[in-house]
Design a protein around this motif. Structure first.
Motif, PDB file in Angstrom:
ATOM      1  N   PRO A   1     -35.800 -13.044  26.875  1.00 17.23           N
ATOM      2  CA  PRO A   1     -36.192 -14.452  26.973  1.00 17.23           C
ATOM      3  C   PRO A   1     -37.175 -14.866  25.872  1.00 17.23           C
ATOM      4  N   PHE A   2     -37.997 -13.918  25.407  1.00 17.18           N
ATOM      5  CA  PHE A   2     -38.910 -14.202  24.300  1.00 17.18           C
ATOM      6  C   PHE A   2     -39.188 -12.891  23.571  1.00 17.18           C
ATOM      7  N   LEU A   3     -39.638 -13.026  22.332  1.00 20.79           N
ATOM      8  CA  LEU A   3     -39.926 -11.856  21.508  1.00 20.79           C
ATOM      9  C   LEU A   3     -41.383 -11.863  21.082  1.00 20.79           C
ATOM     10  N   THR A   4     -41.954 -10.687  20.985  1.00 18.91           N
ATOM     11  CA  THR A   4     -43.299 -10.566  20.431  1.00 18.91           C
ATOM     12  C   THR A   4     -43.189 -10.780  18.919  1.00 18.91           C
ATOM     13  N   PRO A   5     -44.301 -11.062  18.261  1.00 19.49           N
ATOM     14  CA  PRO A   5     -44.238 -11.196  16.796  1.00 19.49           C
ATOM     15  C   PRO A   5     -43.668  -9.943  16.115  1.00 19.49           C
ATOM     16  N   GLY A   6     -43.995  -8.779  16.624  1.00 22.42           N
ATOM     17  CA  GLY A   6     -43.459  -7.535  16.069  1.00 22.42           C
ATOM     18  C   GLY A   6     -41.950  -7.445  16.239  1.00 22.42           C
ATOM     19  N   GLU A   7     -41.476  -7.855  17.401  1.00 27.13           N
ATOM     20  CA  GLU A   7     -40.031  -7.850  17.657  1.00 27.13           C
ATOM     21  C   GLU A   7     -39.313  -8.870  16.779  1.00 27.13           C
ATOM     22  N   GLU A   8     -39.942 -10.028  16.591  1.00 28.95           N
ATOM     23  CA  GLU A   8     -39.347 -11.042  15.717  1.00 28.95           C
ATOM     24  C   GLU A   8     -39.217 -10.501  14.293  1.00 28.95           C
ATOM     25  N   GLN A   9     -40.253  -9.812  13.818  1.00 27.64           N
ATOM     26  CA  GLN A   9     -40.210  -9.242  12.475  1.00 27.64           C
ATOM     27  C   GLN A   9     -39.135  -8.167  12.377  1.00 27.64           C
ATOM     28  N   GLU A  10     -39.049  -7.313  13.392  1.00 25.64           N
ATOM     29  CA  GLU A  10     -38.026  -6.270  13.396  1.00 25.64           C
ATOM     30  C   GLU A  10     -36.621  -6.885  13.412  1.00 25.64           C
ATOM     31  N   MET A  11     -36.459  -7.956  14.165  1.00 26.54           N
ATOM     32  CA  MET A  11     -35.169  -8.623  14.239  1.00 26.54           C
ATOM     33  C   MET A  11     -34.783  -9.196  12.867  1.00 26.54           C
ATOM     34  N   LYS A  12     -35.755  -9.792  12.165  1.00 28.90           N
ATOM     35  CA  LYS A  12     -35.490 -10.310  10.822  1.00 28.90           C
ATOM     36  C   LYS A  12     -35.077  -9.189   9.873  1.00 28.90           C
ATOM     37  N   GLU A  13     -35.768  -8.063   9.950  1.00 27.98           N
ATOM     38  CA  GLU A  13     -35.437  -6.928   9.089  1.00 27.98           C
ATOM     39  C   GLU A  13     -34.045  -6.385   9.394  1.00 27.98           C
ATOM     40  N   LEU A  14     -33.705  -6.290  10.679  1.00 32.48           N
ATOM     41  CA  LEU A  14     -32.374  -5.822  11.068  1.00 32.48           C
ATOM     42  C   LEU A  14     -31.286  -6.750  10.527  1.00 32.48           C
ATOM     43  N   LYS A  15     -31.540  -8.054  10.585  1.00 27.40           N
ATOM     44  CA  LYS A  15     -30.561  -9.015  10.073  1.00 27.40           C
ATOM     45  C   LYS A  15     -30.379  -8.855   8.564  1.00 27.40           C
ATOM     46  N   LYS A  16     -31.479  -8.615   7.851  1.00 25.14           N
ATOM     47  CA  LYS A  16     -31.388  -8.399   6.407  1.00 25.14           C
ATOM     48  C   LYS A  16     -30.601  -7.129   6.092  1.00 25.14           C
TER      49      LYS A  16
END
Length: 76
Positions: A40-55
């Motif tokens: 339902p929501f992501l921590t800032p660390g999870e958001e950053q990890e998600m961006k890196e995974l997408k890259k």
């Protein structure tokens, strides 16, 4: 990916270790991203990890597409 591309991956991944590794990474990134997207929501660390995974996923897909284009030309 298109069905034809999936068939090429299945056909050539046993002979092409780079293609096989890229495909396995692609699947692993998809699974990890699905976990993040289901929250339902992501921590800032999870958001950053998600961006890196997408890259990483995009870079891998770009490389995989170049390899598949080579095989498409061979089968042409």
């Amino acid at each position: 990916m298109e069905q034809y591309e999936l068939e090429l991956i299945a056909k050539y991944s046993e002979k092409d270790s780079e293609l096989k590794a890229l495909w396995e990474d692609h699947l692993a990134y998809e699974k990890k991203l699905e976990k993040f997207e289901s929250k339902p929501f992501l921590t800032p660390g999870e958001e950053q990890e998600m961006k890196e995974l997408k890259k990483l996923k995009l870079a891998g897909k770009t490389r995989m597409q170049a390899i598949l284009d080579k095989y498409k030309a061979m089968e042409g």
